[in-house]
Write a protein that holds these residues in place. Structure first.
Motif, PDB file in Angstrom:
ATOM      1  N   ALA A 162      46.322  42.104  65.702  1.00  0.00           N
ATOM      2  CA  ALA A 162      47.145  40.683  64.809  1.00  0.00           C
ATOM      3  C   ALA A 162      45.827  39.938  64.229  1.00  0.00           C
ATOM      4  CB  ALA A 162      47.739  40.113  65.986  1.00  0.00           C
ATOM      5  N   ALA A 163      44.976  39.930  65.149  1.00  0.00           N
ATOM      6  CA  ALA A 163      43.727  38.935  64.804  1.00  0.00           C
ATOM      7  C   ALA A 163      43.080  39.470  63.453  1.00  0.00           C
ATOM      8  CB  ALA A 163      42.796  38.838  65.733  1.00  0.00           C
ATOM      9  N   ALA A 164      42.753  40.698  63.325  1.00  0.00           N
ATOM     10  CA  ALA A 164      42.343  41.565  62.131  1.00  0.00           C
ATOM     11  C   ALA A 164      43.175  41.162  60.892  1.00  0.00           C
ATOM     12  CB  ALA A 164      42.056  42.817  62.299  1.00  0.00           C
ATOM     13  N   GLY A 165      44.539  41.525  61.157  1.00  0.00           N
ATOM     14  CA  GLY A 165      45.317  41.338  60.017  1.00  0.00           C
ATOM     15  C   GLY A 165      45.522  39.965  59.465  1.00  0.00           C
ATOM     16  N   ALA A 166      45.491  38.934  60.323  1.00  0.00           N
ATOM     17  CA  ALA A 166      45.570  37.477  60.084  1.00  0.00           C
ATOM     18  C   ALA A 166      44.435  37.187  59.129  1.00  0.00           C
ATOM     19  CB  ALA A 166      45.641  36.419  61.127  1.00  0.00           C
ATOM     20  N   GLN A 167      43.342  37.835  59.303  1.00  0.00           N
ATOM     21  CA  GLN A 167      41.873  37.469  58.672  1.00  0.00           C
ATOM     22  C   GLN A 167      41.764  38.387  57.431  1.00  0.00           C
ATOM     23  OE1 GLN A 167      39.692  34.859  59.306  1.00  0.00           O
ATOM     24  NE2 GLN A 167      41.179  33.985  60.685  1.00  0.00           N
ATOM     25  N   GLU A 168      42.798  39.156  57.338  1.00  0.00           N
ATOM     26  CA  GLU A 168      42.429  40.267  56.027  1.00  0.00           C
ATOM     27  C   GLU A 168      41.421  41.066  56.415  1.00  0.00           C
ATOM     28  OE1 GLU A 168      42.395  37.763  52.569  1.00  0.00           O
ATOM     29  OE2 GLU A 168      44.545  38.052  52.358  1.00  0.00           O
ATOM     30  N   LEU A 169      41.177  41.521  57.685  1.00  0.00           N
ATOM     31  CA  LEU A 169      40.069  42.331  58.073  1.00  0.00           C
ATOM     32  C   LEU A 169      40.659  43.803  58.396  1.00  0.00           C
ATOM     33  CD1 LEU A 169      37.858  40.171  60.325  1.00  0.00           C
ATOM     34  CD2 LEU A 169      37.407  40.679  58.090  1.00  0.00           C
ATOM     35  N   ALA A 170      39.975  44.831  58.306  1.00  0.00           N
ATOM     36  CA  ALA A 170      40.203  46.133  58.672  1.00  0.00           C
ATOM     37  C   ALA A 170      39.520  46.717  60.034  1.00  0.00           C
ATOM     38  CB  ALA A 170      40.086  47.246  57.541  1.00  0.00           C
ATOM     39  N   LEU A 171      40.166  47.011  60.925  1.00  0.00           N
ATOM     40  CA  LEU A 171      39.787  47.468  62.181  1.00  0.00           C
ATOM     41  C   LEU A 171      39.924  48.906  62.419  1.00  0.00           C
ATOM     42  CD1 LEU A 171      37.921  46.712  64.729  1.00  0.00           C
ATOM     43  CD2 LEU A 171      40.047  46.043  65.918  1.00  0.00           C
ATOM     44  N   THR A 172      39.163  49.850  62.119  1.00  0.00           N
ATOM     45  CA  THR A 172      38.971  51.119  62.136  1.00  0.00           C
ATOM     46  C   THR A 172      38.214  51.854  63.130  1.00  0.00           C
ATOM     47  OG1 THR A 172      37.610  51.219  60.458  1.00  0.00           O
ATOM     48  CG2 THR A 172      39.885  51.378  59.826  1.00  0.00           C
ATOM     49  N   ILE A 173      38.572  53.080  63.637  1.00  0.00           N
ATOM     50  CA  ILE A 173      37.882  54.071  64.756  1.00  0.00           C
ATOM     51  C   ILE A 173      37.208  55.210  64.114  1.00  0.00           C
ATOM     52  CG2 ILE A 173      38.106  55.353  66.672  1.00  0.00           C
ATOM     53  CD1 ILE A 173      40.871  53.846  67.235  1.00  0.00           C
ATOM     54  N   HIS A 174      36.066  55.323  64.489  1.00  0.00           N
ATOM     55  CA  HIS A 174      34.906  56.437  63.968  1.00  0.00           C
ATOM     56  C   HIS A 174      34.426  57.212  64.767  1.00  0.00           C
ATOM     57  CE1 HIS A 174      35.694  54.744  59.644  1.00  0.00           C
ATOM     58  NE2 HIS A 174      36.078  53.634  60.269  1.00  0.00           N
ATOM     59  N   ARG A 175      33.895  58.307  64.424  1.00  0.00           N
ATOM     60  CA  ARG A 175      32.868  59.277  65.310  1.00  0.00           C
ATOM     61  C   ARG A 175      31.743  59.325  64.762  1.00  0.00           C
ATOM     62  NH1 ARG A 175      35.824  63.420  68.346  1.00  0.00           N
ATOM     63  NH2 ARG A 175      38.303  63.157  68.061  1.00  0.00           N
ATOM     64  N   GLY A 176      30.558  59.498  65.396  1.00  0.00           N
ATOM     65  CA  GLY A 176      29.424  59.769  64.869  1.00  0.00           C
ATOM     66  C   GLY A 176      29.444  61.305  64.469  1.00  0.00           C
ATOM     67  N   LEU A 177      28.554  61.518  63.600  1.00  0.00           N
ATOM     68  CA  LEU A 177      28.569  62.769  62.798  1.00  0.00           C
ATOM     69  C   LEU A 177      27.133  63.553  63.199  1.00  0.00           C
ATOM     70  CD1 LEU A 177      30.316  64.948  60.948  1.00  0.00           C
ATOM     71  CD2 LEU A 177      29.233  63.906  58.942  1.00  0.00           C
ATOM     72  N   ASN A 178      27.144  64.552  63.936  1.00  0.00           N
ATOM     73  CA  ASN A 178      25.982  65.010  64.180  1.00  0.00           C
ATOM     74  C   ASN A 178      25.760  66.349  63.229  1.00  0.00           C
ATOM     75  OD1 ASN A 178      25.253  63.789  66.497  1.00  0.00           O
ATOM     76  ND2 ASN A 178      27.072  64.699  67.572  1.00  0.00           N
ATOM     77  N   ARG A 179      25.907  66.404  62.007  1.00  0.00           N
ATOM     78  CA  ARG A 179      25.432  67.115  60.975  1.00  0.00           C
ATOM     79  C   ARG A 179      25.131  66.519  59.714  1.00  0.00           C
ATOM     80  NH1 ARG A 179      29.371  67.712  57.498  1.00  0.00           N
ATOM     81  NH2 ARG A 179      31.593  67.740  57.997  1.00  0.00           N
ATOM     82  N   GLY A 180      24.322  67.309  58.981  1.00  0.00           N
ATOM     83  CA  GLY A 180      24.090  66.543  57.718  1.00  0.00           C
ATOM     84  C   GLY A 180      25.421  66.808  56.666  1.00  0.00           C
ATOM     85  N   ALA A 181      24.959  66.437  55.406  1.00  0.00           N
ATOM     86  CA  ALA A 181      26.151  66.447  54.421  1.00  0.00           C
ATOM     87  C   ALA A 181      26.430  68.177  54.364  1.00  0.00           C
ATOM     88  CB  ALA A 181      25.485  66.315  53.023  1.00  0.00           C
ATOM     89  N   ARG A 182      27.764  68.288  53.867  1.00  0.00           N
ATOM     90  CA  ARG A 182      28.184  69.570  53.807  1.00  0.00           C
ATOM     91  C   ARG A 182      27.896  70.170  52.119  1.00  0.00           C
ATOM     92  NH1 ARG A 182      31.354  72.380  56.764  1.00  0.00           N
ATOM     93  NH2 ARG A 182      31.947  70.525  58.011  1.00  0.00           N
ATOM     94  N   ILE A 183      27.241  70.916  51.945  1.00  0.00           N
ATOM     95  CA  ILE A 183      26.964  71.543  50.573  1.00  0.00           C
ATOM     96  C   ILE A 183      27.455  73.100  50.460  1.00  0.00           C
ATOM     97  CG2 ILE A 183      25.120  71.932  48.973  1.00  0.00           C
ATOM     98  CD1 ILE A 183      23.548  70.026  50.684  1.00  0.00           C
TER      99      ILE A 183
END
Length: 322
Positions: free
Chosen positions: A293-314
Motif C-alpha cells: 500500500a505504501a509503495a502504491g501510494a508513492q507510485e513506487l514498484a516493490l519487486t522480488i528478485h534472485r541473484g544470478l550465478n551465471r553470465g549472459a546467455r549466448i
C-alpha cells in the motif's frame, strides 16, 4: 558459421565503490551483483545492410556500428532488440547492451568471446569493471579499479550468491539517475574520498562481505553492504541534492524495509532504484505485502528478485547445409 546469434544479459546492482581516493595508484574498484531480471534480449543475423529495431534501437545501432568497425568491418547485420533493461535506473543497462551486441557479433562471426575487450572497445567500464565481469560470470564480483594502464578494470574476486536469499528492488519511474555529462561533471568536481574512508570500504568488502557470502551468513553481509552504502552515499550526496538517494520516496521506503527486518540496504549506482536483501522468498513476500500500500501510494514498484550465478546467455542457431 552460425545463421543467428541470440544474447540475454541481465541487470546488475552496483553495491558501492571501494576507493575514491586513488592514493595507491588505482581508483574506483567496486562490488556488484548480477540479478535474474530485468534483462536485455537481442538477436543478430547477417543482412545486406544494417537494420536495427526494438527498444533502445538508436543506441544499439551505434554500438553495432562500433563493434563492426573493430571486429567485422566488411559485414552488415540485422539486429532485433526484443527487450531492454531500463535506462538510467542503476542497472548498468548501457554496458549490458554494448556487451550483448558485441557478444552476438562475435558468436555469429565465430570470433573469440571477450567481454573485457568488448567493454573497452565500446567505451564502457571507464570507472567500473563490474558490468563486464558480471556479463562473463554472474554472481557477486569485485573489480580492482583503474590504474594508469588499465583498459577494463579487472575482476579480482568472485563469489556465489546464495540461492535462498532474495533481493527487493524499490523502483521510482518518475526519477532518473545521474548520467551523461552530469555524471562526468560529478566525478570531476567531487573531492577525493579520505584514505580512512577508502580503507574502511576495502576492509568491509574483504573481511566482511566476501567471507559472509562464502559462509552464507546474511546478517554480516547485509551489515557490510549497508555501511558501504552509507559511506558512498554520503560521498556522492552533493551530486544528489544533498541526499544518499536520488529519490526521496525510494529512500523512505527502503528505510521502512530496514526497520522491518531487511538488511543490506542502499541505492544501486546513481539510482533511482533502491535495494534490500532478505533471507528467503517467504521473507520477501511478507515485506512486499507489508509495504504494498505504501509503495502504491508513492507510485513506487516493490519487486522480488534472485541473484544470478551465471553470465549472459549466448546462443547460436546454425544453418543447415542442403
Amino acid at each position: 558459421m552460425s545463421a543467428q546469434a541470440s544474447v540475454t544479459a541481465t541487470a546488475r546492482l552496483h553495491l558501492g565503490f571501494l576507493d575514491m581516493n586513488g592514493g595507491l595508484g588505482r581508483k574506483f574498484g567496486g562490488l556488484g551483483l548480477s540479478l535474474d531480471s530485468p534483462a536485455t534480449r537481442l538477436t543478430l543475423t547477417r543482412a545486406p545492410a544494417n537494420r536495427v529495431e526494438g527498444p533502445e534501437s538508436e543506441r544499439a545501432a551505434r554500438l553495432l556500428e562500433k563493434a563492426q568497425a573493430a571486429l567485422t568491418p566488411d559485414a552488415r547485420h540485422s539486429l532485433v532488440v526484443h527487450e531492454a533493461i531500463p535506462a538510467h535506473s542503476g542497472f548498468g543497462s548501457g554496458t549490458q547492451l554494448a556487451l550483448a551486441v558485441a557478444a552476438a557479433l562475435r558468436r555469429l562471426e565465430d570470433l573469440p568471446h571477450d567481454p573485457a575487450a568488448d567493454a573497452a572497445m565500446t567505451s564502457r567500464g571507464a570507472r567500473s569493471g563490474l558490468g563486464a565481469g558480471l556479463f562473463a560470470t554472474g554472481g557477486v564480483v569485485v573489480d580492482g579499479g583503474r590504474g594508469p594502464q588499465t583498459k577494463t578494470p579487472p575482476v579480482i574476486a568472485r563469489a556465489e550468491f546464495p540461492e535462498d536469499w532474495r533481493v527487493l528492488l524499490v523502483s521510482d519511474p518518475t526519477a532518473v539517475g545521474l548520467h551523461g555529462s552530469d555524471e562526468r561533471e560529478a566525478f570531476a568536481t567531487l573531492p577525493p574520498l579520505s584514505e580512512a574512508a577508502s580503507g574502511e570500504l576495502c576492509r568491509l568488502v574483504l573481511m566482511q562481505a566476501l567471507p559472509a557470502l562464502a559462509e552464507r551468513e546474511l546478517a554480516p553481509f547485509g551489515a557490510a553492504v549497508t555501511r558501504i552504502q552509507e559511506i558512498v552515499g554520503d560521498y556522492f550526496a552533493p551530486a544528489q541534492g544533498g541526499r544518499r538517494y536520488t529519490s526521496a520516496k525510494v529512500e523512505q521506503l527502503v528505510a521502512g524495509l530496514l526497520a522491518e527486518g531487511a538488511t543490506g540496504v542502499g541505492q544501486t549506482s546513481w539510482g533511482p532504484t533502491g535495494f534490500a536483501f532478505v533471507e528467503s522468498e517467504a521473507a520477501a513476500r511478507r515485506l512486499v505485502e507489508r509495504f504494498a500500500a505504501a509503495a502504491g501510494a508513492q507510485e513506487l514498484a516493490l519487486t522480488i528478485h534472485r541473484g544470478l550465478n551465471r553470465g549472459a546467455r549466448i546462443e547460436a542457431v546454425y544453418a543447415r547445409i542442403a
